[in-house]
Design a protein around this motif. Sequence first.
Motif, PDB file in Angstrom:
ATOM      1  N   ALA A 143     -29.682 -76.839 -49.877  1.00 13.69           N
ATOM      2  CA  ALA A 143     -28.456 -76.755 -50.673  1.00 13.69           C
ATOM      3  C   ALA A 143     -27.318 -77.505 -49.986  1.00 13.69           C
ATOM      4  O   ALA A 143     -26.567 -78.249 -50.640  1.00 13.69           O
ATOM      5  CB  ALA A 143     -28.072 -75.293 -50.885  1.00 13.69           C
ATOM      6  N   ASP A 175     -25.162 -80.679 -51.312  1.00 13.16           N
ATOM      7  CA  ASP A 175     -23.708 -80.627 -51.375  1.00 13.16           C
ATOM      8  C   ASP A 175     -23.078 -81.846 -50.705  1.00 13.16           C
ATOM      9  O   ASP A 175     -22.177 -82.489 -51.260  1.00 13.16           O
ATOM     10  CB  ASP A 175     -23.197 -79.356 -50.684  1.00 13.16           C
ATOM     11  CG  ASP A 175     -23.589 -78.081 -51.402  1.00 13.16           C
ATOM     12  OD1 ASP A 175     -23.854 -78.146 -52.620  1.00 13.16           O
ATOM     13  OD2 ASP A 175     -23.640 -77.027 -50.749  1.00 13.16           O
ATOM     14  N   SER A 188     -20.107 -72.387 -57.949  1.00 16.34           N
ATOM     15  CA  SER A 188     -20.930 -73.389 -57.265  1.00 16.34           C
ATOM     16  C   SER A 188     -20.057 -74.422 -56.563  1.00 16.34           C
ATOM     17  O   SER A 188     -20.385 -74.884 -55.463  1.00 16.34           O
ATOM     18  CB  SER A 188     -21.862 -74.086 -58.263  1.00 16.34           C
ATOM     19  OG  SER A 188     -22.782 -73.166 -58.816  1.00 16.34           O
ATOM     20  N   ARG A 205     -19.910 -75.481 -52.642  1.00 13.56           N
ATOM     21  CA  ARG A 205     -20.058 -76.890 -52.260  1.00 13.56           C
ATOM     22  C   ARG A 205     -18.905 -77.339 -51.374  1.00 13.56           C
ATOM     23  O   ARG A 205     -19.100 -78.015 -50.363  1.00 13.56           O
ATOM     24  CB  ARG A 205     -20.154 -77.751 -53.521  1.00 13.56           C
ATOM     25  CG  ARG A 205     -20.282 -79.243 -53.271  1.00 13.56           C
ATOM     26  CD  ARG A 205     -20.940 -79.949 -54.436  1.00 13.56           C
ATOM     27  NE  ARG A 205     -22.350 -79.582 -54.524  1.00 13.56           N
ATOM     28  CZ  ARG A 205     -23.218 -80.117 -55.373  1.00 13.56           C
ATOM     29  NH1 ARG A 205     -22.821 -81.047 -56.233  1.00 13.56           N
ATOM     30  NH2 ARG A 205     -24.480 -79.739 -55.397  1.00 13.56           N
TER      31      ARG A 205
END
Length: 321
Positions: free
Chosen positions: A47, A51, A96, A100
């Motif tokens: 993840a 990002d 989200s 990020r």
Amino acid sequence: MTGPAASTEAATRTLLLALAPLMADELARWLDGERAVRGRSDHTIRAYQADLLSFLAFLGRHHGEPALPGNLGALTQSDMRAFAAAERGRGLSARSLARRLSAVRSFIRWMSDRHGFDASRALASRSPKFTRSLPRPLAEAQARELLDLAAETHPKPWIAARDTAVLTLLYGSGLRIGEALGLNGSDWPLREALTIRGKGGKERQVPVLPVAREAIAAYLVLSPWPVNRDEALFRGARGGRLSASVLEGAMRGLRQALGLPASATPHALRHSFATHLLAAGGDLRTIQELLGHASLSTTQVYTGVDDAHLLAVYRAAHPRT
């Protein structure tokens, strides 16, 4: 590999190749540090990589040249706001985007320490506000009905017993599905407390109720597969480790039979564990430790569930004129 997963992997490779070699090396070093020093899981590392790739690709488009370590010191709040606006324009949710931007700030902070530049202008930008959604646990009666039905649903008795055992463990101990399915034969017989290695490699002790031990014992008596120390405790139909997708499919059938909402997933049993424990007088710190949450703020979301339940009861019972 085909489908969305292959497309995502191909896009990631394309972005990695598009980075300047020096920046690609710095990103790899930061990710290695997050994994080794902070104990981030593979899922979290992937993840974080996504990002940062999105951010660095944006900088390349925004400034018309590849992002380089030396350029990060010149970033301003305007650059960060432009990135946030671009991400929201692509449909990224506020939650989200906040995650990020948190990863981006961590990387910029690390780079500023490493290369000696002032990152205060970029780090001063704020994340978007968002309302944390409340977990949707099952009611106690629903949880009992679900476990009772699981024992009768599958035509193969050992599989019905297996599903019952896993679901009982999720509800009785608040485990994540991956933690339950990661148990091996060496973990059996379960003691009153079980050592679980959760996210980031953090260990915690969770209680194992007698009803859960009994359910697992009943499953093992019926199972055609022997208990081997180095093999999975919960087996799939062919003897391999039981997959989360199979258990999710079983849960889907159970909730349809009981008329439960789509939110009634295996993970909802973990939410139910925490919510019911809190309603019974459990304190937040204890629940935090049992769930393996790194931050108490993560656990505090369950107080909102309890308050919502109390409000619903009040509205249903209060006499109105």
